[in-house]
Design an enzyme around this catalytic site. Structure first.
Site, PDB file in Angstrom:
ATOM      1  N   GLY A 156       0.762  -1.299   0.098  1.00 48.83           N
ATOM      2  CA  GLY A 156       0.063  -0.081   0.010  1.00 48.83           C
ATOM      3  C   GLY A 156       0.854   1.351  -0.065  1.00 48.83           C
ATOM      4  CB  CYS A 157      -0.126   4.690   0.061  1.00 43.84           C
ATOM      5  SG  CYS A 157      -1.301   4.758   1.675  1.00 43.84           S
ATOM      6  CG  PHE A 158       1.575   4.651   5.234  1.00 42.43           C
ATOM      7  CD1 PHE A 158       1.886   5.848   5.364  1.00 42.43           C
ATOM      8  CD2 PHE A 158       0.095   4.298   5.926  1.00 42.43           C
ATOM      9  CE1 PHE A 158       0.785   7.057   5.808  1.00 42.43           C
ATOM     10  CE2 PHE A 158      -0.736   5.245   6.262  1.00 42.43           C
ATOM     11  CZ  PHE A 158      -0.306   6.564   6.210  1.00 42.43           C
ATOM     12  CB  THR A 161       5.779   6.500   0.656  1.00 41.75           C
ATOM     13  OG1 THR A 161       4.478   6.354   0.316  1.00 41.75           O
ATOM     14  CG2 THR A 161       6.376   7.839   0.201  1.00 41.75           C
ATOM     15  N   GLY A 327       0.532   4.277  -4.911  1.00 41.79           N
ATOM     16  CA  GLY A 327       0.347   3.731  -3.618  1.00 41.79           C
ATOM     17  C   GLY A 327      -0.747   2.775  -3.535  1.00 41.79           C
TER      18      GLY A 327
END
Lengths: 355, 355, 355, 355
Positions: A156-158, A161, A327
């Protein structure tokens, strides 16, 4: 005119959440992929157009129960955009029917089921072997495995990144694995489309607050992947997400202690440029140019920038991306492209409409 | 009915920026202070009401040139809300005329003029002795000196938030002075009311970005005050501000290495509660309750919360406040109250209107 | 020190929604009213502080079932902040026990029950006589009736804003009752605190859209009250609300045909100034100064401005207020003040903290 | 691979404002148009990449003085995105050199120079004949004239939205030309990229306010074009723009008196569907579905919805679009496509990324 023979058929399951919605949107303008099955639970029987009057009439489809046989008859690949714990009840049956699966949930992000259970708890699962088989869908560091995978677990996004910021440092031994801090800032769409009070505009508007400061469930996933993909010893991270008053966008500010203390931002940036030279979905910014999430909005591109603090011996990496594309759904399409040997950014927007 | 004899007369210089505006607004509902002089440059001759149609007619005043004699004739105390470098051209003349001055700029925040010059550069200044005399206006850690000061240099929003989070740890030796990180998030009003492109809603809306990552000018001020008020050895900080799409509010997430590694969040919270027990403008939240800037908005209260990461030995302090009140004008009024031996929170809102 | 004898005891029922929350907040700083009972349904047994960690510890109360006897034992007056259809199941029992009731819902805003049923449908109600007795709680046009009322039905944000703009025109015959248009713009807090998808920041952020364009349920209420309080013949309105990406604030732009075609904005403004001269919660702006909702935010004041179009013979009245204060809880407190013969704006903020 | 021979060369003058920026962005992904000259004033000599680090490196160009000969050497067509009054100092020289010009300013939107001067005042202009020649660039109602034009004056966001809503009604005699009201709501990017105080996030955030209520300068333009393109008698409009706290998006709510009073929303919607059947950039929504600006964001599509009020005999048309695309740069590209006999929506996004 593209010949129908060239189109790969994709089923999207969980089409009314943001993940499913973005996936369908991306596939609408994808030259080689076509949505041929829409699955869901709450909205069975409704026409796609009712769920998303803002999208092109596009696929003339109604949402159907995600029956494995029906999916196998209609599609070659499946994107699962379901709540955590739900994908693992469907994926095995799909894999057994020869479908290739890209999962957006957390269900297959842990190679070992016990790690998953420690974080997400919940019911018994009988699919331990699929956890072991699943490939972590971070193309920039796992492309080859994705290319041949049957089951891809998209981060996912976290984690996306954070790992894009951290892995070049860890792989090159430029940062100490101890004491790394990830201070993340996210728009509210990261919380999904289901109505929840703290995500109301009246609540989240004009406000910023941290959450999940102690042991957020993404922490363990990042620790495991950082060590594995970063080829380093086991590590522990401090991860602090913050909810911001904006729709889309994620910024992670990553802090760590430089292993070679005198290293400059220019030197590390040069290393990042080498690392990501052939990665179409990552851009490394010049020293002193710091990324805005707005530069990445509605694109599948992550923007990275490196700074150092010579007084403290710290390195700071800032990473920005669109939490719903690079993400989430964009990364899924990027993985599909790789799985199908298409150019990796096919059908993926890389340039924003600013402002 | 309050007798006019009891009212202290206050001059506000720089009345059209946010600092001046908020100061006038606060004094309008202050029972013991009264605005009797409004000074400015660009708006001389204009009636207050024209500058702020949204405020009560309040002081029937026109903006005047900030002539020291005129100010001395009209007021007993002065709040200077001028751009950096400007206050120091006016304050000496005011002090010589017996006025007491609270300055919102950076001009007197450095005891030694050379530190100021190193950060702010700029022209020669002949008022080194006033720099030495000025009192750092952080009431929670400097109340006694403020009470008798002629010249108070109020810290702005970033140092106030960061120091309230850090000083209890430093004073008690609970944190290592090395490697401390302050990751701060601010609304755009912190950038002032002057029109600048990057603060436009069209630019700053729907976006988050870091700025001043390497050597932001507030870093040195915080380093000096953290060491002085924290009674510790000299230290260097990593300070990373981020611009957020909201009007008001500031959140600092402060990270450091625990000196006694096994210390728990409950123990440190207990120490924070002791430290701030008699401080009306600081509230320490229970373990696990993390502050939203919205809970502090339009109040003069700072909210603090402590967490720890037992895996990494780190302590995390989260501090939220309203950048224009406790981070600027409210703090000035708090200082004025102390200077005049009034109850410290007189005329200061402490409870928000949520949402 | 205020003597406890002077404090009127108020019960707030429905304390976890925005209406109840704002009422409690206002009463916390009210010098003569005190919350002595908190009633609710979903949150029974929970301490107030858990529901609102951002408010002062204030009333040391737990939320209780709204039992009429318990309420009567604890309070003299009651503010009902319940969903439509709910207040009318409780109010009769309260009135029978001698309590005076201010209701924030729509249940008693229609003198005739059949009008209510036509708009809100729903179950049978046995309290027709209370509908007839209830007083419409718009202080500026109904003060005397409110002063002696047992049951006050407070208008919400849309009718309050619209009627303050329209009534001076209708009463003076300055506008034709036919063809009036109310184009309203509201922040999302007007939709309440219950989680609903279209009020999510991710949905409502960066967007504006009309809703309820044909026959919004507030239309009929406004038509009836405009005719009654405006002392004019029955009329029909076009009311178009729009949802805006902001937390608080309501702006109504009201259009109509001037009855005396040559009338100027200055003349009408002068009439508005006369109408509202002694109304502390309404301010009429000079010609050419148009109200921002921000000038009224977190105050109980409505701002009005008048313009005309000499080419088309139209009058345009713009009215701004805070939907949760003058449009809801603030108006309730204003009514309570009047019912208790206190100065009307006691405990009500009238000046904003800008920006 | 597209052959270079097929690419039309376009100069964009005024490249640092939002109009120029969006034009360059659109042309970057346009298969048949290519930016070959970037002109500006303030930023001469700077590389495009410095002005827009968020765009693809794209055109390897530096901003140059807009010298007519240099432009003519580099380009076949010119998009002028300059402040009002500036385009008319450049366009004649470009036309004389055989270039075709699309102007985004107001300079050529009035067929008669005296109308322009009445609204915009300012200096003498010697190019009256070009005013007469210029074609109003609203493709849906002026396609043929645009196809062969040398000089196209593109309407901005307010007139485009309003005319798309009004013209089908006027042309068919469904609405009385008298008493029409346009209540418009715009994001702040409509005010341009130049720093101005009222467009700061701290000012415009969490606020809505009307402006230019009496005689906004777009009113006259709309009146003239509504009468001309609507083939009706001269008319006067009430136009009320409102500034909203969002970056992009424009919604116009248009009110008028039905000419045949009994007409239903379904009947009028059917007429709108007929009118726009072959217009790729306009979509008519079903009765009861009201447009959100978010459904049009970052697309070149306008969304229209019709409602009626049978009690008042009014028709309400709601029109939403992206003010920087269909309301500005996208419309310019749409005109260029028509001028070059390309499919009208070539290179123009029509589907949003929601949310």
């Amino acid at each position: 005119m593209v010949s129908a023979l060239l189109l790969h058929r994709v089923a999207v399951i969980g089409a009314s959440g943001y993940g499913g919605l973005q996936t369908v949107r991306l596939l609408q303008s994808h030259p080689r992929l076509q949505v041929t099955f829409l699955g869901g639970h709450g909205s069975v029987g409704r026409h796609w157009r009712e769920l998303a009057p803002f999208l092109d009439p596009g696929p003339d489809l109604r949402v159907a129960q995600p029956d494995p046989d029906a999916i196998a008859a209609a599609a070659d690949l499946v994107v699962l955009s379901l709540p955590n714990g739900r994908a693992s009840t469907l994926a095995p049956a799909l894999l057994e029917r020869g479908l290739r699966v890209v999962d957006l949930s957390a269900d297959y992000r842990f190679p070992r089921l016990e790690d998953w259970r420690q974080v997400y708890g919940g019911a018994e699962r009988a699919d331990a072997r699929f956890c072991g088989e699943a490939v972590y869908g971070l193309p920039e560091f796992n492309r080859q495995a994705i290319a041949t995978a049957r089951l891809v677990a998209c981060p996912g996004c976290f984690p996306t990144t954070s790992l894009l910021a951290l892995l070049p440092l860890l792989q090159a031994g430029l940062i100490l694995p101890e004491g790394i801090i990830i201070d993340a800032k996210t728009g509210t769409s990261g919380g999904g489309r289901e109505a929840r009070q703290h995500l109301l505009l009246a609540e989240a508007g004009e406000a910023v607050a941290p959450y999940g400061v102690e042991g957020h469930r993404h922490t363990r996933e990042m620790e495991i992947q950082a060590a594995t993909l970063g080829r380093t010893r086991p590590l522990r991270l401090q991860f602090t997400p913050h909810l911001l008053p904006m729709v889309r966008g994620l910024l992670a500010t990553v802090y760590g202690q430089l292993a070679p203390p005198g290293c400059s931002a220019a030197q590390i940036t040069s290393h990042f440029l080498d690392t990501y030279r052939h990665q179409p979905c990552v851009e490394v910014l010049p020293v002193g140019v710091y990324p805005s999430t707005k530069w990445a909005r509605q694109t599948n591109r992550a923007l990275l920038s490196v700074a150092t603090n010579p007084h403290t011996g710290q390195v700071i990496v800032m990473a920005a991306l669109d939490n719903l594309l690079k993400g989430q759904a964009g990364q899924a399409v990027q993985c599909l492209n790789i799985m199908l040997e298409l150019p990796e950014s096919t059908g993926l927007p890389l340039t924003p409409f600013y402002p």
